[in-house]
Scaffold this motif. Sequence first.
Motif, PDB file in Angstrom:
ATOM      1  N   UNK A   1      14.204 -39.003 -20.362  1.00  0.00           N
ATOM      2  CA  UNK A   1      13.376 -39.417 -21.499  1.00  0.00           C
ATOM      3  C   UNK A   1      12.025 -38.713 -21.416  1.00  0.00           C
ATOM      4  N   UNK A   2      11.613 -38.026 -22.490  1.00  0.00           N
ATOM      5  CA  UNK A   2      10.332 -37.341 -22.507  1.00  0.00           C
ATOM      6  C   UNK A   2       9.184 -38.307 -22.706  1.00  0.00           C
ATOM      7  N   UNK A   3       8.010 -37.869 -22.307  1.00  0.00           N
ATOM      8  CA  UNK A   3       6.818 -38.696 -22.442  1.00  0.00           C
ATOM      9  C   UNK A   3       6.119 -38.360 -23.751  1.00  0.00           C
ATOM     10  N   UNK A   4       5.984 -39.346 -24.621  1.00  0.00           N
ATOM     11  CA  UNK A   4       5.351 -39.103 -25.916  1.00  0.00           C
ATOM     12  C   UNK A   4       3.836 -39.066 -25.767  1.00  0.00           C
ATOM     13  N   UNK A   5       3.183 -38.386 -26.692  1.00  0.00           N
ATOM     14  CA  UNK A   5       1.721 -38.319 -26.682  1.00  0.00           C
ATOM     15  C   UNK A   5       1.116 -39.700 -26.890  1.00  0.00           C
ATOM     16  N   UNK A   6       1.776 -40.529 -27.688  1.00  0.00           N
ATOM     17  CA  UNK A   6       1.261 -41.881 -27.947  1.00  0.00           C
ATOM     18  C   UNK A   6       1.277 -42.723 -26.678  1.00  0.00           C
ATOM     19  N   UNK A   7       2.368 -42.622 -25.926  1.00  0.00           N
ATOM     20  CA  UNK A   7       2.461 -43.382 -24.679  1.00  0.00           C
ATOM     21  C   UNK A   7       1.440 -42.892 -23.672  1.00  0.00           C
ATOM     22  N   UNK A   8       1.298 -41.567 -23.571  1.00  0.00           N
ATOM     23  CA  UNK A   8       0.304 -41.012 -22.651  1.00  0.00           C
ATOM     24  C   UNK A   8      -1.099 -41.479 -23.029  1.00  0.00           C
ATOM     25  N   UNK A   9      -1.426 -41.450 -24.307  1.00  0.00           N
ATOM     26  CA  UNK A   9      -2.744 -41.885 -24.763  1.00  0.00           C
ATOM     27  C   UNK A   9      -2.980 -43.355 -24.423  1.00  0.00           C
ATOM     28  N   UNK A  10      -1.950 -44.177 -24.610  1.00  0.00           N
ATOM     29  CA  UNK A  10      -2.059 -45.611 -24.309  1.00  0.00           C
ATOM     30  C   UNK A  10      -2.411 -45.848 -22.843  1.00  0.00           C
ATOM     31  N   UNK A  11      -1.670 -45.168 -21.941  1.00  0.00           N
ATOM     32  CA  UNK A  11      -1.882 -45.416 -20.520  1.00  0.00           C
ATOM     33  C   UNK A  11      -3.160 -44.776 -20.002  1.00  0.00           C
ATOM     34  N   UNK A  12      -3.541 -43.632 -20.563  1.00  0.00           N
ATOM     35  CA  UNK A  12      -4.813 -43.026 -20.164  1.00  0.00           C
ATOM     36  C   UNK A  12      -5.979 -43.898 -20.607  1.00  0.00           C
ATOM     37  N   UNK A  13      -5.901 -44.437 -21.826  1.00  0.00           N
ATOM     38  CA  UNK A  13      -6.971 -45.327 -22.298  1.00  0.00           C
ATOM     39  C   UNK A  13      -7.076 -46.563 -21.406  1.00  0.00           C
ATOM     40  N   UNK A  14      -5.930 -47.148 -21.048  1.00  0.00           N
ATOM     41  CA  UNK A  14      -5.961 -48.311 -20.154  1.00  0.00           C
ATOM     42  C   UNK A  14      -6.511 -47.942 -18.782  1.00  0.00           C
ATOM     43  N   UNK A  15      -6.183 -46.745 -18.310  1.00  0.00           N
ATOM     44  CA  UNK A  15      -6.713 -46.280 -17.023  1.00  0.00           C
ATOM     45  C   UNK A  15      -8.235 -46.181 -17.068  1.00  0.00           C
ATOM     46  N   UNK A  16      -8.748 -45.587 -18.126  1.00  0.00           N
ATOM     47  CA  UNK A  16     -10.196 -45.417 -18.238  1.00  0.00           C
ATOM     48  C   UNK A  16     -10.908 -46.769 -18.302  1.00  0.00           C
ATOM     49  N   UNK A  17     -10.327 -47.718 -19.017  1.00  0.00           N
ATOM     50  CA  UNK A  17     -10.918 -49.060 -19.071  1.00  0.00           C
ATOM     51  C   UNK A  17     -10.873 -49.724 -17.698  1.00  0.00           C
ATOM     52  N   UNK A  18      -9.734 -49.609 -17.030  1.00  0.00           N
ATOM     53  CA  UNK A  18      -9.585 -50.203 -15.697  1.00  0.00           C
ATOM     54  C   UNK A  18     -10.600 -49.630 -14.717  1.00  0.00           C
ATOM     55  N   UNK A  19     -10.848 -48.330 -14.795  1.00  0.00           N
ATOM     56  CA  UNK A  19     -11.765 -47.679 -13.860  1.00  0.00           C
ATOM     57  C   UNK A  19     -13.206 -48.144 -14.026  1.00  0.00           C
ATOM     58  N   UNK A  20     -13.527 -48.682 -15.201  1.00  0.00           N
ATOM     59  CA  UNK A  20     -14.887 -49.170 -15.415  1.00  0.00           C
ATOM     60  C   UNK A  20     -15.222 -50.355 -14.513  1.00  0.00           C
ATOM     61  N   UNK A  21     -14.215 -51.042 -14.013  1.00  0.00           N
ATOM     62  CA  UNK A  21     -14.457 -52.134 -13.058  1.00  0.00           C
ATOM     63  C   UNK A  21     -15.032 -51.614 -11.746  1.00  0.00           C
TER      64      UNK A  21
END
Length: 251
Positions: A1-21
């Motif tokens: 299964x390929x990785x969609x741009x939408x899924x990548x954007x979702x997880x990168x955004x969550x990563x950036x928010x998580x890192x703010x902690x």
Amino acid sequence: MGLSMATAAHWVERWECQQQRYAIDRQERFTVIADVVEHMTAGHPAPLIADLGCGPGALAALLADRLPKAEVLAVDADPLLMGLGRAHYGSPIRYVETVIGEPGWLKALALRRPLDAAVSTTALHYLGERTLHRVYRQLAALLRPGGVLVNGDHLCQDAPAIAEIAGVVGRRRAERQRAFAHEDWNSWWSAATADQELAELVAERRNRRLPSSKENELTLSEHVALLREAGFAHVGPVWQFGNSHVLVAVR
């Protein structure tokens, strides 16, 4: 299964928010690092920049956007984070999978000329003191004269009382910015590894030897001393909030 741009954007955004902690004024820290790199590479038409311990590559992407003629390498050992970054940020960045400090890591960079700048943020504190000293020496050798190493990280003061006060100041700042409302590290990883669209990257990650998560706990002055011993002529912090610093070392 390929990785969609939408899924990548979702997880990168969550990563950036998580890192703010975990990184006080994370975006401001990134901006300061980019300011330093832009200043130190002025007059160089196509600077070569390496982001060490890049994760998905937010800092590398910021540098590529700020310096569109630069060649930016994003270096990390985690195939899942780098897979998300490749899908989200795309071609302006060259991703390199290697374990910083281990034998052969420099060869993996495939450098054809000296670095103009090396940057890192909340990554180098995971290297043991001996490994970090070796990496600092290696980076000093890779950078051109006048090149710069810029490290944004948690670096405590030597005096315990001052380090404690700085910690309080940092936590209060994070509370005012509601940084602790974001999900934490464990929550992000639990959710990401359960996403079936990330299954191939998760499996690849399980087959990799990833760096230790144990911190070296070196103080700011100890980092400065190691950098000077490694061959950097000028070393010092240019930004601080609490125990969060941007430390600059000029070759």
